[in-house]
Enzyme design. Structure first.
Site, PDB file in Angstrom:
ATOM      1  N   HIS A   1      51.749  69.534  -0.310  1.00 30.23           N
ATOM      2  CA  HIS A   1      52.733  69.372  -0.940  1.00 30.23           C
ATOM      3  C   HIS A   1      53.680  68.372  -1.978  1.00 30.23           C
ATOM      4  O   HIS A   1      53.921  67.222  -1.959  1.00 30.23           O
ATOM      5  CB  HIS A   1      53.755  69.136   0.411  1.00 30.23           C
ATOM      6  CG  HIS A   1      54.273  70.062   0.907  1.00 30.23           C
ATOM      7  ND1 HIS A   1      53.432  70.630   2.203  1.00 30.23           N
ATOM      8  CD2 HIS A   1      54.799  71.139   1.015  1.00 30.23           C
ATOM      9  CE1 HIS A   1      53.449  71.860   2.945  1.00 30.23           C
ATOM     10  NE2 HIS A   1      54.336  71.489   2.364  1.00 30.23           N
TER      11      HIS A   1
ATOM     12  N   ASN B 182      47.201  61.520   1.025  1.00 30.11           N
ATOM     13  CA  ASN B 182      47.932  62.538   1.288  1.00 30.11           C
ATOM     14  C   ASN B 182      48.965  62.021   3.055  1.00 30.11           C
ATOM     15  O   ASN B 182      50.099  62.408   3.095  1.00 30.11           O
ATOM     16  CB  ASN B 182      47.778  64.052   1.396  1.00 30.11           C
ATOM     17  CG  ASN B 182      48.816  65.044   1.686  1.00 30.11           C
ATOM     18  OD1 ASN B 182      49.965  64.957   1.509  1.00 30.11           O
ATOM     19  ND2 ASN B 182      48.693  66.663   2.161  1.00 30.11           N
TER      20      ASN B 182
END
Ligand SMILES: *[C@@H]1O[C@H](CO)[C@@H](O)[C@H](O)[C@H]1NC(C)=O
Length: 337
Positions: free
Chosen positions: A154, A186
């Site tokens: 994201h 991440n």
């Protein structure tokens, strides 16, 4: 004192610094202001031409216009680039059809917006989605990510949109994703970095975050030339894997729609798309806004007078807090295709 725990060339700030500051030194963390004449910005964009081609200080040369008319090509259709701007509840995304990544996403968070909707706002209720507003041949596909070894990372984090399930669902469009190294980035350092931006709402009423990928040149150890190298995932290859990611953070003490008088606390960060040990200080990734502009081709806050901008890390401690639950949340297994 902090000692670098890693030595991979893509990770050393030496190589990052080389690009940002044009320094030949590989000494760690050069932090001076960029020189007035840095590396030239990449050439590109500028279409469509706002005026017909002119010569002699803007006067169209009648002999030229009688024999050629380059702009007339556009009557057959404008090739682009088209930026596929999408306005969502919590963010706006601008998509790059060539790399199948966002160019950048712009978010707005406030102390109020980070409160979870008791009825929803849970990522367990969301699924990753291809963005059907993008023409098929330019679209990022779920299958491109499948078994690629990269997370669907994201850019506007799901956790910034807990105020409604609908808003959270919107963060799961692939136009908000870039391939990111999962474990160690991440799910770890990058997640702690995102958490840092949320913690800013303890001190600021309004926090705006611009996030996006970068494809930075690196010195080839064999021939000494600077080159941009990145993987492309999918079969056929479709989605570029960025070498780095940036965030520009802009924080304000008040969130008054029309005040416009607030000073902006600003910081820019650039991180490699790679494992980063939690011990590395966040401040070691801070770069001058001008350096981020040069490497991204984007212009930030150009309408804000310099006197209204101050250093975010000068008034808020720029550091990560390691919370292991981030790890578990982001490691939810991808649905099987
Ligand atoms: C969110 O996405 C899930 C999965 O597609 C869907 O079942 C749900 O209805 C969506 N919720 C909202 C509020 O849009």
């Amino acid at each position: 004192m902090f000692k670098p725990l890693y030595t991979a060339p893509a990770l050393t700030l030496g190589s990052l610094g080389l690009f940002f500051w044009g320094s030949g030194s590989s000494a760690p963390a050069p932090a001076p202001a960029p020189p007035a004449s840095g590396p030239p910005a990449p050439v590109g964009g500028g279409f469509p031409p706002s005026k017909p081609p002119t010569r002699n200080n803007g006067v169209t040369d009648p002999r030229t216009s009688a024999i050629v008319n380059p702009s007339d090509f556009f009557k057959y259709g404008f090739p682009g680039p088209i930026h596929d701007l999408q306005k969502r509840s919590e963010f706006v995304s601008v998509y790059d059809r060539q790399t199948r990544n966002p160019y950048y996403v712009v978010e707005h968070i406030t102390p109020e917006s980070l409160k979870k909707d008791p009825e929803g706002g849970d990522r367990k209720n969301s699924i990753f989605k291809e963005d059907e507003a993008i023409p098929e041949r330019f679209r990022a596909h779920l299958k491109d990510y499948f078994r690629s070894g990269y997370d669907r990372g994201h850019q506007a984090p799901a956790a910034d949109a807990k105020f409604s399930q609908d808003a959270m669902n919107e963060t799961f469009y692939l136009t908000n994703m870039s391939p990111q190294v999962g474990a160690g980035f991440n799910r770890d350092y990058w997640a702690h970095f995102e958490d840092f931006t949320r913690r800013l709402t303890q001190q600021y009423a309004s926090v705006r975050i611009v996030t996006g990928p970068l494809y930075l040149p690196k010195k080839d150890p064999v021939d000494g030339k600077f080159k941009v190298t990145y993987e492309v995932i999918g079969n056929p290859p479709n989605i570029a894997v960025p070498t780095h990611f940036f965030k520009l953070v802009v924080a304000e003490k008040s969130f008054k729609k029309s005040s416009g008088n607030d000073e902006l606390a600003v910081a820019a960060f650039v991180m490699p798309n790679d494992i980063i040990p939690n011990e590395v200080p966040l401040t070691s990734f801070e770069v001058p806004v001008e350096a981020l502009e040069r490497s991204s081709g984007l212009e930030f806050l150009k309408l804000v007078p310099e006197t209204k901008k101050k250093s975010l890390c000068g008034e808020f401690k720029c550091s990560i807090i390691v919370r292991e639950f981030n790890n578990n949340v982001k490691a939810l297994p991808a649905p099987k295709k």
